[in-house]
Write an enzyme that holds these catalytic residues in place. Structure first.
Site, PDB file in Angstrom:
ATOM      1  N   SER A 243       6.840 -13.080  10.118  1.00 21.69           N
ATOM      2  CA  SER A 243       5.450 -13.543  10.191  1.00 21.69           C
ATOM      3  C   SER A 243       5.373 -15.037  10.561  1.00 21.69           C
ATOM      4  O   SER A 243       6.325 -15.796  10.342  1.00 21.69           O
ATOM      5  CB  SER A 243       4.769 -13.310   8.845  1.00 21.69           C
ATOM      6  OG  SER A 243       5.446 -14.040   7.850  1.00 21.69           O
TER       7      SER A 243
ATOM      8  N   LYS B 263      20.727 -10.777   7.198  1.00 19.86           N
ATOM      9  CA  LYS B 263      19.910 -10.386   6.052  1.00 19.86           C
ATOM     10  C   LYS B 263      18.804  -9.469   6.560  1.00 19.86           C
ATOM     11  O   LYS B 263      17.850  -9.922   7.179  1.00 19.86           O
ATOM     12  CB  LYS B 263      19.271 -11.587   5.350  1.00 19.86           C
ATOM     13  CG  LYS B 263      18.642 -11.152   4.034  1.00 19.86           C
ATOM     14  CD  LYS B 263      17.505 -12.025   3.577  1.00 19.86           C
ATOM     15  CE  LYS B 263      16.184 -11.701   4.181  1.00 19.86           C
ATOM     16  NZ  LYS B 263      15.599 -10.382   3.832  1.00 19.86           N
TER      17      LYS B 263
ATOM     18  N   GLU C 246      -4.101 -11.808  12.559  1.00 19.51           N
ATOM     19  CA  GLU C 246      -3.191 -10.660  12.665  1.00 19.51           C
ATOM     20  C   GLU C 246      -3.450  -9.712  11.488  1.00 19.51           C
ATOM     21  O   GLU C 246      -3.331 -10.111  10.333  1.00 19.51           O
ATOM     22  CB  GLU C 246      -1.730 -11.116  12.651  1.00 19.51           C
ATOM     23  CG  GLU C 246      -0.767  -9.939  12.769  1.00 19.51           C
ATOM     24  CD  GLU C 246       0.711 -10.337  12.877  1.00 19.51           C
ATOM     25  OE1 GLU C 246       1.160 -11.176  12.077  1.00 19.51           O
ATOM     26  OE2 GLU C 246       1.396  -9.796  13.758  1.00 19.51           O
TER      27      GLU C 246
ATOM     28  N   PHE D 120      10.364  -6.177   8.651  1.00 15.06           N
ATOM     29  CA  PHE D 120      10.342  -4.781   8.203  1.00 15.06           C
ATOM     30  C   PHE D 120       9.980  -3.799   9.307  1.00 15.06           C
ATOM     31  O   PHE D 120      10.235  -2.601   9.184  1.00 15.06           O
ATOM     32  CB  PHE D 120       9.340  -4.629   7.037  1.00 15.06           C
ATOM     33  CG  PHE D 120       7.922  -4.445   7.507  1.00 15.06           C
ATOM     34  CD1 PHE D 120       7.428  -3.175   7.809  1.00 15.06           C
ATOM     35  CD2 PHE D 120       7.071  -5.532   7.678  1.00 15.06           C
ATOM     36  CE1 PHE D 120       6.129  -3.005   8.265  1.00 15.06           C
ATOM     37  CE2 PHE D 120       5.771  -5.370   8.130  1.00 15.06           C
ATOM     38  CZ  PHE D 120       5.304  -4.091   8.423  1.00 15.06           C
TER      39      PHE D 120
ATOM     40  N   CYS E  17       4.708  -6.319  16.794  1.00 16.52           N
ATOM     41  CA  CYS E  17       4.260  -7.650  17.228  1.00 16.52           C
ATOM     42  C   CYS E  17       3.630  -7.560  18.607  1.00 16.52           C
ATOM     43  O   CYS E  17       2.939  -8.474  19.036  1.00 16.52           O
ATOM     44  CB  CYS E  17       5.416  -8.631  17.227  1.00 16.52           C
ATOM     45  SG  CYS E  17       6.629  -8.249  18.483  1.00 16.52           S
TER      46      CYS E  17
HETATM   47  P1  NAD Z   1       7.989 -11.651   6.860  1.00 19.74           P
HETATM   48  O1  NAD Z   1       7.818 -13.005   7.437  1.00 19.74           O
HETATM   49  O2  NAD Z   1       7.284 -11.322   5.609  1.00 19.74           O
HETATM   50  O3  NAD Z   1       9.542 -11.372   6.561  1.00 19.74           O
HETATM   51  C1  NAD Z   1      10.532 -11.551   7.556  1.00 19.74           C
HETATM   52  C2  NAD Z   1      11.849 -11.880   6.887  1.00 19.74           C
HETATM   53  O4  NAD Z   1      11.731 -13.128   6.200  1.00 19.74           O
HETATM   54  C3  NAD Z   1      12.280 -10.852   5.858  1.00 19.74           C
HETATM   55  O5  NAD Z   1      13.677 -10.665   5.964  1.00 19.74           O
HETATM   56  C4  NAD Z   1      11.893 -11.482   4.535  1.00 19.74           C
HETATM   57  O6  NAD Z   1      12.768 -11.096   3.495  1.00 19.74           O
HETATM   58  C5  NAD Z   1      12.007 -12.973   4.811  1.00 19.74           C
HETATM   59  N1  NAD Z   1      11.006 -13.762   4.099  1.00 19.74           N
HETATM   60  C6  NAD Z   1       9.728 -13.410   3.808  1.00 19.74           C
HETATM   61  N2  NAD Z   1       9.091 -14.428   3.192  1.00 19.74           N
HETATM   62  C7  NAD Z   1       9.968 -15.437   3.097  1.00 19.74           C
HETATM   63  C8  NAD Z   1       9.895 -16.760   2.568  1.00 19.74           C
HETATM   64  N3  NAD Z   1       8.784 -17.235   2.027  1.00 19.74           N
HETATM   65  N4  NAD Z   1      10.995 -17.525   2.645  1.00 19.74           N
HETATM   66  C9  NAD Z   1      12.117 -17.070   3.212  1.00 19.74           C
HETATM   67  N5  NAD Z   1      12.245 -15.834   3.731  1.00 19.74           N
HETATM   68  C10 NAD Z   1      11.188 -15.017   3.688  1.00 19.74           C
HETATM   69  O7  NAD Z   1       7.628 -10.623   8.023  1.00 19.74           O
HETATM   70  P2  NAD Z   1       7.527  -9.038   7.920  1.00 19.74           P
HETATM   71  O8  NAD Z   1       6.315  -8.695   7.139  1.00 19.74           O
HETATM   72  O9  NAD Z   1       8.822  -8.461   7.499  1.00 19.74           O
HETATM   73  O10 NAD Z   1       7.330  -8.659   9.457  1.00 19.74           O
HETATM   74  C11 NAD Z   1       6.065  -8.570  10.066  1.00 19.74           C
HETATM   75  C12 NAD Z   1       5.764  -9.804  10.867  1.00 19.74           C
HETATM   76  O11 NAD Z   1       6.777  -9.988  11.845  1.00 19.74           O
HETATM   77  C13 NAD Z   1       4.471  -9.702  11.647  1.00 19.74           C
HETATM   78  O12 NAD Z   1       3.798 -10.929  11.566  1.00 19.74           O
HETATM   79  C14 NAD Z   1       4.916  -9.421  13.068  1.00 19.74           C
HETATM   80  O13 NAD Z   1       4.023  -9.818  14.071  1.00 19.74           O
HETATM   81  C15 NAD Z   1       6.188 -10.206  13.117  1.00 19.74           C
HETATM   82  N6  NAD Z   1       7.070  -9.735  14.173  1.00 19.74           N
HETATM   83  C16 NAD Z   1       7.240 -10.514  15.263  1.00 19.74           C
HETATM   84  C17 NAD Z   1       8.032 -10.093  16.304  1.00 19.74           C
HETATM   85  C18 NAD Z   1       8.210 -10.934  17.521  1.00 19.74           C
HETATM   86  O14 NAD Z   1       9.094 -10.646  18.314  1.00 19.74           O
HETATM   87  N7  NAD Z   1       7.398 -11.960  17.721  1.00 19.74           N
HETATM   88  C19 NAD Z   1       8.680  -8.854  16.223  1.00 19.74           C
HETATM   89  C20 NAD Z   1       8.494  -8.088  15.076  1.00 19.74           C
HETATM   90  C21 NAD Z   1       7.692  -8.533  14.044  1.00 19.74           C
END
Ligand code: NAD
Length: 496
Positions: free
Chosen positions: A235, A182, A396, A158, A291
């Site tokens: 995440s 997606k 985090e 997000f 991140c």
């Molecule tokens: P998230 O893991 O909740 O969601 C990421 C994606 O996975 C979304 O498209 C979501 O719909 C899907 N998703 C969520 N839960 C799922 C599940 N149980 N099974 C399958 N798919 C699932 O992450 P978020 O809250 O959207 O993003 C924030 C996180 O992303 C933070 O932890 C941040 O540090 C990380 N992030 C990392 C980087 C990097 O380059 N390392 C960059 C940006 C964000």
């Protein structure tokens, strides 16, 4: 200053983009709410497994012709896309602010970073070249051809609704693959708009598909036999427990970029004023939802005066950050993405207090400028005397919370940093080259900053992390992405 125009004016139900058609989903429809105004701006479907399967089939069917389209012809579509991205730069930026809440200048930065990946992928005719060895044995030549693989799944988080899919998609399609994206269902409008521009740029039906949704779509991607690989950003629990093992089980290549807890080591010999100014954008930019956002400041040395002065200056600057709706150009920090994310930050403030850290700037006590509802807003928050092993110091939080802690010397600062399970973007602030070099060598981090608070690699460098911040081998962006999206086919030939 007056508010910039909101580009999304009418609440529409978003459609999937499958095989060059905008298709209504049969899935449940949920609201996308602007976190600054709390108004619904669009509705997004949570698509079904069948809809994902249709998109993968379209992408697989399109692959055969797309693969045969010459790299030069593919590149021309990317050049056209780049033009459209420039023409729509401001609109794309405002959509990001409207759906995510970040300040307009942060969105402009995000738009630019996304475009830069398209620019790098435009070099594919040369970047994708293989290599040849003549006479590996008498009369036998051997060469290697980077070849595309088929359909790739791209899953976004997000916090960067526009840029992050662009870490992958331009390279995937430039190398001759097709994609099913997606987007995060929390911020789907940016990718809807990007797909409209891709359509206008002339990508053939099925090359670039978008399926909105959540776990069902992700689960379907992981299992689907026609998806060759997945890039995921999100995440750590999802990257580590769902995406990486899921791709392993079905034999897919994977890039899974995950969470972070970034440590800033502050040496007594740093340029204090520039360092503190850099701290503000690193800790509080994007409301801490990066991140690469700094989370912990480790102040080195046993000089109490230096520590106290650092804390005082940080607090003085942080409490003047203007918090409000990011479409007002004078605003410096927007809201968290939604109420649950705000509640998560509030919970961590309580945890920090229970753990005995000193709350020297309380983000619960602040004013939202412009009179917007405060449902998703938290002000800049600073804890001092934080234990790096406490929950506030080690987990985090993903919000505008700064934890300040102490280390007696540089070795201890590096030890504290390396003991944390994450390894995404740690930095040192110093004017001493030997300290900087020692830190760079010893810190375990995918990205390292030297007097840089946000270690975001340019598009022509790979971007990934280490430890619990990354699962996979190759990274997104640049040459790594090209290798990820191609197989190196080796040919050995002789002629009689
Ligand atoms: P998230 O893991 O909740 O969601 C990421 C994606 O996975 C979304 O498209 C979501 O719909 C899907 N998703 C969520 N839960 C799922 C599940 N149980 N099974 C399958 N798919 C699932 O992450 P978020 O809250 O959207 O993003 C924030 C996180 O992303 C933070 O932890 C941040 O540090 C990380 N992030 C990392 C980087 C990097 O380059 N390392 C960059 C940006 C964000």
């Amino acid at each position: 200053m007056a508010l910039l125009e909101e580009p999304i004016k009418e609440v529409k139900v978003l459609k999937n983009y499958i095989n060059g058609e905008w298709v209504e989903s049969k899935g449940e429809i949920i609201d996308v709410v602007n976190p600054a105004t709390m108004k619904t701006i669009s509705k997004v479907p949570i698509s079904t497994r069948e809809e994902l399967d249709q998109a993968v089939k379209a992408a697989q069917d399109a692959y055969y012709d797309w693969r045969r389209t010459t790299p030069l012809a593919r590149t021309r579509m990317l050049f056209r896309l780049k033009e459209l991205l420039e023409e729509n730069f401001e609109k794309a930026s405002r959509i990001q602010t409207q759906e995510h809440g970040k300040c307009i200048d942060e969105s402009r930065g995000e738009s630019r970073r996304g475009i830069e990946n398209v620019e790098v992928a435009c070099g594919i005719p040369t970047l994708m070249q293989g290599y040849v060895s003549e006479d590996v044995a008498h009369g036998i030549d051997e060469y290697c051809i980077p070849t595309p693989l088929g359909v790739f799944g791209v899953i976004g988080p997000f916090n960067f609704p526009w840029m992050i899919p662009l870490w992958s998609i331009p390279y995937a399609v430039a190398t001759g693959n097709t994609v099913v994206l997606k987007p995060s269902s929390e911020v789907p409008n940016s990718q809807q708009f990007l797909a409209e521009l891709a359509e206008e740029a002339g990508f053939p039906p099925g090359v670039w598909n978008v399926v909105h949704g959540g776990r069902t779509v992700v689960g379907g991607m992981l299992e689907h036999p026609d998806i060759q690989g997945i890039t995921f950003v999100g995440s750590t629990p999802v990257a580590k427990d769902v995406i990486y093992p899921g791709c392993g089980k079905s034999g897919k290549r994977v890039i899974a970029q995950a969470g972070a807890k970034n440590f800033m080591t502050i040496m007594p010999d740093c340029a204090v004023d520039q360092t503190i100014a850099g701290m503000m954008t690193s800790f509080f930019g994007n409301a801490g939802q990066r991140c690469l956002a700094a989370a912990n400041a480790v102040v080195v040395g046993e000089d109490d005066d230096f520590y106290n002065e650092f804390v005082a200056k940080v607090v003085a600057m942080a409490k003047n950050i203007k918090v409000g709706y990011g479409l007002d150009e004078s605003i410096q920090m927007g809201p968290l993405r939604d109420k649950a994310k705000k509640q998560n930050v509030l919970n961590y403030i309580d945890i920090g207090l229970k753990e005995g850290a000193d709350l020297v700037l309380d983000g619960r006590d602040f004013t939202v400028l412009g009179g917007y509802p405060d449902d998703c807003f938290v002000g800049p928050t600073v804890f001092s005397n934080v234990d790096p092993k406490s929950r506030v110091g080690s987990e985090e939080i993903f919000g505008p919370v700064m934890s300040i802690m102490r280390a007696k010397d540089l070795d201890e600062a590096i030890k504290i940093t390396n003991e944390n399970p994450f390894g995404n973007g740690h930095s040192i602030f110093t004017q001493n080259g030997a300290h900087a070099r020692y830190y760079q060598y010893n810190v375990v981090s995918g990205n390292v900053g030297i007097n840089i608070g946000i270690t975001a690699a340019m598009a022509f460098f790979p971007f990934g992390g280490l430890k619990d911040s990354f699962f996979g081998v190759l990274h997104t962006q640049g040459k790594d992405a090209i290798r990820f999206f191609t197989d190196t086919k080796v040919v050995i030939q002789r002629w009689f």
